[in-house]
Design a protein around this motif. Structure first.
Motif, PDB file in Angstrom:
ATOM      1  N   GLY A   1       2.982  28.123 -27.782  1.00  0.00           N
ATOM      2  CA  GLY A   1       3.579  26.943 -27.203  1.00  0.00           C
ATOM      3  C   GLY A   1       2.935  26.633 -25.865  1.00  0.00           C
ATOM      4  O   GLY A   1       2.142  27.421 -25.336  1.00  0.00           O
ATOM      5  N   GLN A   2       3.282  25.475 -25.309  1.00  0.00           N
ATOM      6  CA  GLN A   2       2.650  25.018 -24.071  1.00  0.00           C
ATOM      7  C   GLN A   2       3.229  25.698 -22.839  1.00  0.00           C
ATOM      8  O   GLN A   2       2.656  25.600 -21.753  1.00  0.00           O
ATOM      9  CB  GLN A   2       2.787  23.486 -23.944  1.00  0.00           C
TER      10      GLN A   2
ATOM     11  N   GLN B   1       2.031  22.275 -34.727  1.00  0.00           N
ATOM     12  CA  GLN B   1       2.343  22.083 -33.316  1.00  0.00           C
ATOM     13  C   GLN B   1       3.569  22.897 -32.948  1.00  0.00           C
ATOM     14  O   GLN B   1       4.499  23.033 -33.740  1.00  0.00           O
ATOM     15  CB  GLN B   1       2.630  20.607 -33.007  1.00  0.00           C
TER      16      GLN B   1
ATOM     17  N   TYR C   1      -0.022  30.758 -33.209  1.00  0.00           N
ATOM     18  CA  TYR C   1      -0.006  29.612 -32.295  1.00  0.00           C
ATOM     19  C   TYR C   1       0.815  29.928 -31.054  1.00  0.00           C
ATOM     20  O   TYR C   1       1.789  30.708 -31.113  1.00  0.00           O
ATOM     21  CB  TYR C   1       0.601  28.384 -32.988  1.00  0.00           C
TER      22      TYR C   1
ATOM     23  N   VAL D   1       6.364  23.033 -29.845  1.00  0.00           N
ATOM     24  CA  VAL D   1       6.872  22.317 -28.679  1.00  0.00           C
ATOM     25  C   VAL D   1       8.017  23.115 -28.080  1.00  0.00           C
ATOM     26  O   VAL D   1       9.022  23.372 -28.745  1.00  0.00           O
ATOM     27  CB  VAL D   1       7.352  20.904 -29.038  1.00  0.00           C
TER      28      VAL D   1
ATOM     29  N   GLN E   1      -2.380  20.910 -39.696  1.00  0.00           N
ATOM     30  CA  GLN E   1      -2.177  21.085 -38.272  1.00  0.00           C
ATOM     31  C   GLN E   1      -0.759  21.587 -38.020  1.00  0.00           C
ATOM     32  O   GLN E   1       0.171  21.243 -38.740  1.00  0.00           O
ATOM     33  CB  GLN E   1      -2.386  19.750 -37.540  1.00  0.00           C
TER      34      GLN E   1
ATOM     35  N   SER F   1       6.176  22.520 -36.086  1.00  0.00           N
ATOM     36  CA  SER F   1       6.095  21.442 -37.079  1.00  0.00           C
ATOM     37  C   SER F   1       4.679  21.370 -37.626  1.00  0.00           C
ATOM     38  O   SER F   1       3.728  21.844 -37.005  1.00  0.00           O
ATOM     39  CB  SER F   1       6.485  20.102 -36.456  1.00  0.00           C
ATOM     40  N   GLY F   2       4.579  20.756 -38.792  1.00  0.00           N
ATOM     41  CA  GLY F   2       3.265  20.599 -39.399  1.00  0.00           C
ATOM     42  C   GLY F   2       3.177  21.308 -40.732  1.00  0.00           C
ATOM     43  O   GLY F   2       4.170  21.483 -41.431  1.00  0.00           O
TER      44      GLY F   2
END
Length: 120
Positions: free
Chosen positions: A111-112, A3, A109, A5, A1, A25-26
């Motif tokens: 980010g939020q 992530q 990926y 942030v 996984q 991270s991950g």
């Protein structure tokens, strides 16, 4: 996984500065590309700045000379230093990371998102 942030957004007056961070991270073997995008209300998402593993950087014309993208490979973190901010820089800023996971698979990926508001 994996992530991502994001942090560092906020309210700033015109002419001010903010520094955005995007920490990954991950299960990461290497990070290849990092791109910052932004999306203002009612507008399409647009590229702001990008950097690749070789160190090359690209900037949108509207941020050249004001924004700087940088990465800390040891921390798997990318930064966007934003200076001389303008009202029109108001948007939600997103980081996008292209990386190779420890499994060997390439993944992308998002980010939020972090809100940047430039207002007097």
């Amino acid at each position: 996984q994996v992530q991502l942030v994001e942090s560092g957004g906020g309210l700033v007056q015109p002419g001010g500065s903010l520094k955005l961070s995007c920490a990954a991270s991950g299960s990461i073997f290497s990070i290849n590309t990092i791109t910052w995008y932004r999306q203002a209300p009612g507008k399409q998402r647009e590229l702001v700045a990008a950097t690749a593993s070789g160190g090359s950087t690209n900037y949108a014309e509207f941020v050249k000379g004001r924004f700087t993208i940088a990465r800390d490979s040891a921390k798997n973190t990318v930064y966007l230093q934003m200076n001389s901010l303008k009202v029109e820089d108001t948007a939600v800023y997103y980081c996008n990371v292209g990386l190779v996971r420890r499994t060997g698979a390439y993944s992308n990926y998002w980010g939020q998102g972090t809100q940047v508001t430039v207002s007097s």
